[in-house]
Design a protein around this motif. Sequence first.
Motif, PDB file in Angstrom:
ATOM      1  N   PHE A   1       4.197 -10.383  13.820  1.00 33.06           N
ATOM      2  CA  PHE A   1       2.787 -10.608  13.487  1.00 33.06           C
ATOM      3  C   PHE A   1       1.894  -9.386  13.744  1.00 33.06           C
ATOM      4  O   PHE A   1       0.669  -9.520  13.799  1.00 33.06           O
ATOM      5  N   SER A   2       2.475  -8.217  13.885  1.00 36.94           N
ATOM      6  CA  SER A   2       1.661  -7.007  13.985  1.00 36.94           C
ATOM      7  C   SER A   2       1.012  -6.704  12.642  1.00 36.94           C
ATOM      8  O   SER A   2       1.583  -6.969  11.580  1.00 36.94           O
ATOM      9  N   THR A   3      -0.197  -6.126  12.689  1.00 38.23           N
ATOM     10  CA  THR A   3      -0.924  -5.787  11.466  1.00 38.23           C
ATOM     11  C   THR A   3      -1.420  -4.350  11.572  1.00 38.23           C
ATOM     12  O   THR A   3      -2.232  -4.027  12.438  1.00 38.23           O
ATOM     13  N   PHE A   4      -0.908  -3.496  10.689  1.00 33.16           N
ATOM     14  CA  PHE A   4      -1.321  -2.090  10.643  1.00 33.16           C
ATOM     15  C   PHE A   4      -1.957  -1.851   9.275  1.00 33.16           C
ATOM     16  O   PHE A   4      -1.312  -2.043   8.249  1.00 33.16           O
ATOM     17  N   ASN A   5      -3.201  -1.394   9.244  1.00 31.38           N
ATOM     18  CA  ASN A   5      -3.902  -1.130   7.988  1.00 31.38           C
ATOM     19  C   ASN A   5      -3.789   0.332   7.579  1.00 31.38           C
ATOM     20  O   ASN A   5      -3.601   1.210   8.421  1.00 31.38           O
ATOM     21  N   ILE A   6      -3.934   0.588   6.287  1.00 35.79           N
ATOM     22  CA  ILE A   6      -4.019   1.961   5.812  1.00 35.79           C
ATOM     23  C   ILE A   6      -5.343   2.577   6.256  1.00 35.79           C
ATOM     24  O   ILE A   6      -6.229   1.884   6.760  1.00 35.79           O
ATOM     25  N   GLY A   7      -5.491   3.892   6.044  1.00 40.51           N
ATOM     26  CA  GLY A   7      -6.716   4.580   6.423  1.00 40.51           C
ATOM     27  C   GLY A   7      -7.860   4.286   5.480  1.00 40.51           C
ATOM     28  O   GLY A   7      -7.761   3.468   4.554  1.00 40.51           O
ATOM     29  N   SER A   8      -8.973   4.970   5.722  1.00 39.84           N
ATOM     30  CA  SER A   8     -10.155   4.819   4.882  1.00 39.84           C
ATOM     31  C   SER A   8     -10.679   6.202   4.514  1.00 39.84           C
ATOM     32  O   SER A   8     -10.430   7.181   5.225  1.00 39.84           O
ATOM     33  N   PRO A   9     -11.422   6.321   3.395  1.00 42.65           N
ATOM     34  CA  PRO A   9     -11.944   7.635   2.995  1.00 42.65           C
ATOM     35  C   PRO A   9     -12.834   8.271   4.053  1.00 42.65           C
ATOM     36  O   PRO A   9     -12.869   9.492   4.193  1.00 42.65           O
ATOM     37  N   GLY A  10     -13.534   7.464   4.827  1.00 37.05           N
ATOM     38  CA  GLY A  10     -14.431   8.002   5.834  1.00 37.05           C
ATOM     39  C   GLY A  10     -13.752   8.480   7.099  1.00 37.05           C
ATOM     40  O   GLY A  10     -14.399   9.042   7.981  1.00 37.05           O
ATOM     41  N   GLY A  11     -12.434   8.272   7.213  1.00 36.61           N
ATOM     42  CA  GLY A  11     -11.743   8.647   8.440  1.00 36.61           C
ATOM     43  C   GLY A  11     -10.526   9.504   8.231  1.00 36.61           C
ATOM     44  O   GLY A  11      -9.637   9.539   9.082  1.00 36.61           O
ATOM     45  N   GLY A  12     -10.468  10.185   7.102  1.00 38.55           N
ATOM     46  CA  GLY A  12      -9.319  11.037   6.827  1.00 38.55           C
ATOM     47  C   GLY A  12      -8.276  10.404   5.938  1.00 38.55           C
ATOM     48  O   GLY A  12      -7.371  11.072   5.440  1.00 38.55           O
TER      49      GLY A  12
ATOM     50  N   GLY B   1       0.812  -1.205   0.000  1.00 38.94           N
ATOM     51  CA  GLY B   1       0.000   0.000   0.000  1.00 38.94           C
ATOM     52  C   GLY B   1       0.848   1.257   0.000  1.00 38.94           C
ATOM     53  O   GLY B   1       2.058   1.230  -0.183  1.00 38.94           O
ATOM     54  N   ARG B   2       0.186   2.386   0.207  1.00 39.36           N
ATOM     55  CA  ARG B   2       0.874   3.676   0.326  1.00 39.36           C
ATOM     56  C   ARG B   2       1.399   3.814   1.748  1.00 39.36           C
ATOM     57  O   ARG B   2       0.781   4.452   2.591  1.00 39.36           O
ATOM     58  N   THR B   3       2.533   3.205   1.998  1.00 43.16           N
ATOM     59  CA  THR B   3       3.103   3.149   3.343  1.00 43.16           C
ATOM     60  C   THR B   3       4.419   3.899   3.373  1.00 43.16           C
ATOM     61  O   THR B   3       5.316   3.626   2.580  1.00 43.16           O
ATOM     62  N   THR B   4       4.526   4.841   4.304  1.00 43.18           N
ATOM     63  CA  THR B   4       5.747   5.612   4.503  1.00 43.18           C
ATOM     64  C   THR B   4       6.281   5.320   5.894  1.00 43.18           C
ATOM     65  O   THR B   4       5.562   5.486   6.889  1.00 43.18           O
ATOM     66  N   ILE B   5       7.524   4.881   5.972  1.00 39.89           N
ATOM     67  CA  ILE B   5       8.155   4.494   7.230  1.00 39.89           C
ATOM     68  C   ILE B   5       9.413   5.338   7.402  1.00 39.89           C
ATOM     69  O   ILE B   5      10.230   5.443   6.491  1.00 39.89           O
ATOM     70  N   GLY B   6       9.582   5.949   8.562  1.00 44.66           N
ATOM     71  CA  GLY B   6      10.689   6.856   8.804  1.00 44.66           C
ATOM     72  C   GLY B   6      12.004   6.161   9.100  1.00 44.66           C
ATOM     73  O   GLY B   6      12.265   5.050   8.633  1.00 44.66           O
ATOM     74  N   GLN B   7      12.802   6.800   9.934  1.00 53.72           N
ATOM     75  CA  GLN B   7      14.166   6.351  10.198  1.00 53.72           C
ATOM     76  C   GLN B   7      14.263   5.519  11.467  1.00 53.72           C
ATOM     77  O   GLN B   7      13.489   5.690  12.404  1.00 53.72           O
ATOM     78  N   ASP B   8      15.231   4.602  11.457  1.00 49.43           N
ATOM     79  CA  ASP B   8      15.643   3.870  12.661  1.00 49.43           C
ATOM     80  C   ASP B   8      14.528   3.034  13.282  1.00 49.43           C
ATOM     81  O   ASP B   8      14.494   2.815  14.492  1.00 49.43           O
ATOM     82  N   ASN B   9      13.618   2.558  12.470  1.00 47.34           N
ATOM     83  CA  ASN B   9      12.592   1.637  12.951  1.00 47.34           C
ATOM     84  C   ASN B   9      13.103   0.207  12.898  1.00 47.34           C
ATOM     85  O   ASN B   9      13.913  -0.142  12.030  1.00 47.34           O
ATOM     86  N   ARG B  10      12.606  -0.614  13.799  1.00 44.46           N
ATOM     87  CA  ARG B  10      12.899  -2.053  13.776  1.00 44.46           C
ATOM     88  C   ARG B  10      11.581  -2.807  13.571  1.00 44.46           C
ATOM     89  O   ARG B  10      10.728  -2.810  14.452  1.00 44.46           O
ATOM     90  N   ILE B  11      11.449  -3.413  12.413  1.00 45.31           N
ATOM     91  CA  ILE B  11      10.232  -4.145  12.053  1.00 45.31           C
ATOM     92  C   ILE B  11      10.584  -5.626  12.028  1.00 45.31           C
ATOM     93  O   ILE B  11      11.432  -6.055  11.231  1.00 45.31           O
ATOM     94  N   PHE B  12       9.952  -6.391  12.879  1.00 45.92           N
ATOM     95  CA  PHE B  12      10.334  -7.785  13.045  1.00 45.92           C
ATOM     96  C   PHE B  12       9.621  -8.680  12.029  1.00 45.92           C
ATOM     97  O   PHE B  12       8.725  -8.258  11.310  1.00 45.92           O
ATOM     98  N   HIS B  13      10.053  -9.930  11.990  1.00 45.31           N
ATOM     99  CA  HIS B  13       9.563 -10.867  10.991  1.00 45.31           C
ATOM    100  C   HIS B  13       8.060 -11.110  11.122  1.00 45.31           C
ATOM    101  O   HIS B  13       7.490 -11.046  12.197  1.00 45.31           O
ATOM    102  N   PHE B  14       7.454 -11.352   9.983  1.00 44.46           N
ATOM    103  CA  PHE B  14       6.029 -11.679   9.838  1.00 44.46           C
ATOM    104  C   PHE B  14       5.097 -10.498  10.131  1.00 44.46           C
ATOM    105  O   PHE B  14       3.886 -10.701  10.237  1.00 44.46           O
TER     106      PHE B  14
END
Length: 263
Positions: A90-101, A47-60
């Motif tokens: 196993f974290s899940t973060f979704n993009i936004g929706s038109p109805g919520g900004g 998706g349209r995902t922007t991730i900044g600096q020095d993040n640690r994103i673990f597997h899955f």
Amino acid sequence: MPIHPTAIVDPKAEIDGTASIGPYSVIGPEVKIGARTTVGAHAVIEGRTTIGQDNRIFHFASLGGIPQDKKYAGEPCELVIGDRNTIREFSTFNIGSPGGGGVTRVGNDNWLMAYVHLAHDCVVGNNTIFANNSQLAGHVEVGDFVILGGFTVVHQFVRIGAHGMTAMCSLLFADQPPFVMSQGQPAQARSMNFEGLRRRGFSAGRISAVKAMHKALYRDGLTLEDARARIEQLATATPEAQPDVRLMSDFLAGVSPQRGIVR
């Protein structure tokens, strides 16, 4: 740092040269990943995902998936993640929706443990801790320095004020004001997060003002409007607590009559 040869990275993705992508991860064409961010094995970022600096994103981890919203029809919505966040397995973060900004947003310096779910249009501040399996429905707002106990579940459109805390397995159907500690199903206010405030350097005067806020909200039988009026008087009585009073007053001003606050 390398992109592993087994990773599938779309050539249109914008990956900083100091970021790393682990084995078998998949990175979509509209993804942007900043300097020194690390992505573990088998993660999916789309998706349209922007991730900044020095993040640690673990597997899955799965970041940037479409909303779990039947009304979503492919609109160009986003997930924006700041700097220095830890996002566990196993974290899940979704993009936004038109109805919520249209934007799901995560700030800086957050510690988000395994199986955390952020639904569409959630807004998470800075320096939060979400323990394992914390689950946020759509349009939830979480202030700075909030701590969610494991298996906390938050109903859609609920707000959690800064410096608050929930116990394990709490279920929030109503707004939780700043500084409040809650517990239960449904969650009830138990106290204020005094120990957390001390650890963050709050003076004795500021903590005393927070105690007075607790009394106005929960001990004296006042309506929410009357409690807010009394709390605003604390800014004069304790000038050093003016930012804390403003934080509480602004939060209470936004409480929906239908939803109310945790009691």
